[in-house]
Design a protein around this motif. Structure first.
Motif, PDB file in Angstrom:
ATOM      1  N   ASP A  62       0.805  -0.980   0.146  1.00  0.00           N
ATOM      2  CA  ASP A  62      -0.190  -0.105   0.001  1.00  0.00           C
ATOM      3  C   ASP A  62       0.781   1.131   0.115  1.00  0.00           C
ATOM      4  OD1 ASP A  62       0.698  -1.280   2.573  1.00  0.00           O
ATOM      5  OD2 ASP A  62      -0.739   0.646   3.487  1.00  0.00           O
ATOM      6  N   ILE A  63       2.008   1.108   0.708  1.00  0.00           N
ATOM      7  CA  ILE A  63       2.755   2.308   0.729  1.00  0.00           C
ATOM      8  C   ILE A  63       3.327   2.802  -0.805  1.00  0.00           C
ATOM      9  CG2 ILE A  63       4.902   3.373   1.835  1.00  0.00           C
ATOM     10  CD1 ILE A  63       4.372   1.609   4.118  1.00  0.00           C
ATOM     11  N   SER A  72       9.232   2.317   4.495  1.00  0.00           N
ATOM     12  CA  SER A  72       9.592   0.881   3.873  1.00  0.00           C
ATOM     13  C   SER A  72      10.607   1.078   2.830  1.00  0.00           C
ATOM     14  CB  SER A  72       8.270   0.885   2.950  1.00  0.00           C
ATOM     15  OG  SER A  72       8.294   0.083   1.722  1.00  0.00           O
ATOM     16  N   VAL A  73      11.624  -0.051   3.081  1.00  0.00           N
ATOM     17  CA  VAL A  73      12.724   0.020   1.893  1.00  0.00           C
ATOM     18  C   VAL A  73      12.431  -0.037   0.500  1.00  0.00           C
ATOM     19  CG1 VAL A  73      14.645  -1.236   1.435  1.00  0.00           C
ATOM     20  CG2 VAL A  73      14.128  -1.047   3.686  1.00  0.00           C
ATOM     21  N   GLY A  74      11.663  -1.141   0.074  1.00  0.00           N
ATOM     22  CA  GLY A  74      10.974  -1.153  -1.114  1.00  0.00           C
ATOM     23  C   GLY A  74      10.286   0.055  -1.688  1.00  0.00           C
ATOM     24  N   ASP A 112      16.553  -9.018   9.288  1.00  0.00           N
ATOM     25  CA  ASP A 112      17.204 -10.100   8.438  1.00  0.00           C
ATOM     26  C   ASP A 112      18.332 -10.634   9.302  1.00  0.00           C
ATOM     27  OD1 ASP A 112      15.416  -9.224   6.510  1.00  0.00           O
ATOM     28  OD2 ASP A 112      16.943  -8.376   5.236  1.00  0.00           O
ATOM     29  N   ILE A 167       9.124  -5.715  12.675  1.00  0.00           N
ATOM     30  CA  ILE A 167       9.111  -5.414  11.322  1.00  0.00           C
ATOM     31  C   ILE A 167       8.155  -6.258  10.412  1.00  0.00           C
ATOM     32  CG2 ILE A 167      10.264  -5.380   8.955  1.00  0.00           C
ATOM     33  CD1 ILE A 167      11.155  -3.017  10.813  1.00  0.00           C
TER      34      ILE A 167
HETATM   35  C1  UD1 Z   1      13.352  -5.153   2.228  1.00  0.00           C
HETATM   36  C2  UD1 Z   1      14.463  -6.195   2.288  1.00  0.00           C
HETATM   37  C3  UD1 Z   1      14.393  -7.298   3.360  1.00  0.00           C
HETATM   38  C4  UD1 Z   1      14.239  -6.822   4.510  1.00  0.00           C
HETATM   39  C5  UD1 Z   1      13.218  -5.691   4.694  1.00  0.00           C
HETATM   40  C6  UD1 Z   1      13.145  -4.999   5.942  1.00  0.00           C
HETATM   41  C7  UD1 Z   1      15.015  -5.992  -0.101  1.00  0.00           C
HETATM   42  C8  UD1 Z   1      14.938  -7.090  -1.502  1.00  0.00           C
HETATM   43  N1  UD1 Z   1      14.411  -6.810   0.815  1.00  0.00           N
HETATM   44  O1  UD1 Z   1      12.158  -5.700   2.097  1.00  0.00           O
HETATM   45  O2  UD1 Z   1      15.361  -8.304   3.040  1.00  0.00           O
HETATM   46  O3  UD1 Z   1      13.713  -7.915   5.519  1.00  0.00           O
HETATM   47  O4  UD1 Z   1      13.353  -4.485   3.805  1.00  0.00           O
HETATM   48  O5  UD1 Z   1      14.424  -4.534   6.316  1.00  0.00           O
HETATM   49  O6  UD1 Z   1      15.565  -5.086  -0.015  1.00  0.00           O
HETATM   50  N2  UD1 Z   1       5.093  -2.519   4.514  1.00  0.00           N
HETATM   51  C9  UD1 Z   1       3.553  -2.386   4.380  1.00  0.00           C
HETATM   52  N3  UD1 Z   1       3.270  -1.549   3.283  1.00  0.00           N
HETATM   53  C10 UD1 Z   1       4.264  -1.380   2.073  1.00  0.00           C
HETATM   54  C11 UD1 Z   1       5.478  -1.831   2.401  1.00  0.00           C
HETATM   55  C12 UD1 Z   1       5.738  -2.632   3.299  1.00  0.00           C
HETATM   56  O7  UD1 Z   1       2.912  -2.311   5.449  1.00  0.00           O
HETATM   57  O8  UD1 Z   1       3.498  -1.160   1.301  1.00  0.00           O
HETATM   58  C13 UD1 Z   1       5.342  -3.164   5.655  1.00  0.00           C
HETATM   59  C14 UD1 Z   1       5.698  -4.596   5.573  1.00  0.00           C
HETATM   60  O9  UD1 Z   1       4.551  -5.455   5.291  1.00  0.00           O
HETATM   61  C15 UD1 Z   1       6.592  -4.962   6.577  1.00  0.00           C
HETATM   62  C16 UD1 Z   1       7.570  -3.621   6.756  1.00  0.00           C
HETATM   63  O10 UD1 Z   1       6.661  -2.657   5.925  1.00  0.00           O
HETATM   64  O11 UD1 Z   1       6.098  -5.260   7.766  1.00  0.00           O
HETATM   65  C17 UD1 Z   1       8.744  -3.485   6.185  1.00  0.00           C
HETATM   66  O12 UD1 Z   1       8.630  -3.730   4.797  1.00  0.00           O
HETATM   67  P1  UD1 Z   1       9.838  -3.099   3.656  1.00  0.00           P
HETATM   68  O13 UD1 Z   1      10.771  -2.219   4.299  1.00  0.00           O
HETATM   69  O14 UD1 Z   1       8.980  -2.503   2.542  1.00  0.00           O
HETATM   70  O15 UD1 Z   1      10.643  -4.497   3.260  1.00  0.00           O
HETATM   71  P2  UD1 Z   1      10.747  -4.873   1.682  1.00  0.00           P
HETATM   72  O16 UD1 Z   1      11.269  -3.656   0.863  1.00  0.00           O
HETATM   73  O17 UD1 Z   1       9.908  -5.581   1.095  1.00  0.00           O
END
Ligand code: UD1
Length: 417
Positions: free
Chosen positions: A124-125, A162-164, A304, A326
């Motif tokens: 969603d983010i 959020s990283v992604g 991680d 997380i």
């Molecule tokens: C990246 C890493 C992964 C690591 C994670 C947290 C890569 C390829 N993967 O994953 O190894 O474990 O960071 O450090 O770099 N969330 C939401 N909505 C969103 C996006 C995220 O609610 O739109 C939540 C996720 O469900 C999770 C938290 O935010 O609980 C962290 O997610 P995020 O930082 O986005 O992790 P990734 O980018 O998927």
């Protein structure tokens, strides 16, 4: 499906080279979708996830080559702006095609990744941010479709760093004219690495690695050559393994500044660590002191490395608490470690580890990448033979892990099934 046979307990000794970062390589590989020019990325680890990224780019029409740590891709003909379920399901980071595709072609369609072993993991983010940049988002048949005739710059406040999402928005904004600002951005070193690559492509980015990132996009981006940073999670895994196994090892190709929170916790556990240039020398504690950890966004303790820390703490002289903040379901390794004799109680987002356990070898199953690494640490510390199943999870993120551990003296062998 491959497994590892591990005979323990063993001690590690010697030097190990840390590979390039998987989590840096993936977004930088997807950034190549922002240009039709040739892109060359080096220090890329030979991993299943990198092959998945290459398969997506090839499916979309890029011509990719990946050999000996060097990934390159060029464009030949039209680009398909979509990723099907079979590809996305293998690797969630596939959602990183969204930002580049949307900015360059005005549309993207990809399968919603769905949940995974460690949690629900919504996007969603990412989607809210694209909406703020003027895109429309719709869902159809398990796919998300995002369209924008042209993206506009925006001020975007993330509810969570959020990283992604930070990476996706940075890539979209790099090819969007005007200034986009991300507030509450992720600060991981991999974000700064991606920013460096985007800057080489022609974007103007300030503040990567900080909470506020300002991106001034260009109307066209060019090809680039970039060497990715070393993998801080692989480095952390080897350091924890050495400490758990009462060993002394040297790691090279590592950046101490990326290991801050782990470094401090290891010192508290009694380890001696020393770094010089891109080397780290590890000397395990005589007696492992119990140390609590609580995971969080960088620079806090990385989720991680949580599973590996749990394996380590099961050998500590006393009780420790591990809090996972997380992901909601990231304690699947606890039950497997308990099958080896670890004493762990999971209560919601906390796990209480009662050490020291005298671990004994057992058949165990990896549920995800880092859980798999924790089981390998447990198996090397345990007396007798363990069979670690579902090694394909480990292969997603650790380059030649059994060869590296074997060269350090571990008794570990891959068996093909
Ligand atoms: C990246 C890493 C992964 C690591 C994670 C947290 C890569 C390829 N993967 O994953 O190894 O474990 O960071 O450090 O770099 N969330 C939401 N909505 C969103 C996006 C995220 O609610 O739109 C939540 C996720 O469900 C999770 C938290 O935010 O609980 C962290 O997610 P995020 O930082 O986005 O992790 P990734 O980018 O998927």
């Amino acid at each position: 499906m491959d497994s590892f046979i591990v005979k323990g307990p063993c001690r590690l000794k010697g030097r190990v080279k840390i590979s390039g970062s998987k989590n840096s390589s993936l977004p930088i590989i997807f950034a190549s979708l922002l240009t039709d020019e040739k892109c060359e990325i080096s220090n890329v680890p030979q991993l299943a996830d990198i092959n998945s990224a290459a398969a997506i780019l090839s499916y979309c029409g890029k011509k990719c080559s990946f050999f000996s740590g060097k990934f390159s891709c060029a464009e030949e003909g039209e680009i398909k702006t979509e990723a099907p379920y079979d590809m996305v399901r293998k690797m969630r980071a596939s959602v990183l095609i969204a930002g580049p595709m949307l900015a360059r072609f005005g549309r993207v369609k990809f399968a919603l990744p769905g949940g995974c072993a460690i949690g629900v993991r919504p996007i969603d983010i990412h989607l809210d941010a694209f909406s703020k940049m003027g895109a429309s988002v719709s869902f159809e048949g398990g796919n998300v479709i995002i369209k924008a005739s042209s993206l506009k710059p925006a001020r975007i406040n993330f509810k969570f760093p959020s990283v992604g999402a930070t990476e996706n928005v940075m890539m979209a904004a790099a090819l969007t004219k005007g200034e986009t600002v991300i507030y509450n951005a992720a600060r991981e070193p991999e974000i700064s690495d991606l920013a460096e690559a985007l800057i080489k492509m022609g974007a103007d980015i300030k503040g990567a690695g900080e909470e506020i990132i300002r991106i001034r996009g260009a109307s066209k981006l060019k090809g680039f050559s970039h060497e990715v940073i070393c993998d801080r999670i692989e480095a952390g895994t080897f350091i924890i393994a050495a400490c758990a196994l009462k060993s002394e090892i040297e790691l090279y190709g590592v950046r101490k500044e990326h290991l801050g929170s782990l470094w401090r916790k290891l010192i508290l556990s009694g380890a001696e660590l020393f770094s010089e240039k891109e080397k780290v020398f590890v000397s395990a504690p005589q007696k492992i002191k119990p140390v609590n950890i609580s995971t969080g966004p960088y620079p806090l303790f990385p989720t991680d490395l949580q599973a590996q820390w749990m394996a380590y703490m099961s050998l500590a002289e006393g009780k420790s608490r591990i809090s996972e903040n997380i992901f909601e379901n990231r304690f699947m390794h606890a039950a497997e470690l308990m099958r080896m004799g670890a004493k762990i109680e999971v209560k919601g987002k906390d796990a209480f580890v009662n050490g020291p356990a005298s671990l004994s070898g057992a058949p165990v199953m990896a549920s995800d990448l880092r859980a798999g690494a924790a089981l390998v640490i447990g198996a090397m510390a345990a007396k007798g033979q363990s069979l670690v199943k579902r090694v394909y999870h480990i292969d997603r993120g650790y380059e030649k892990i059994e060869e590296k551990l074997f060269s350090l003296g571990a008794d570990i062998k891959r068996i093909k099934e």
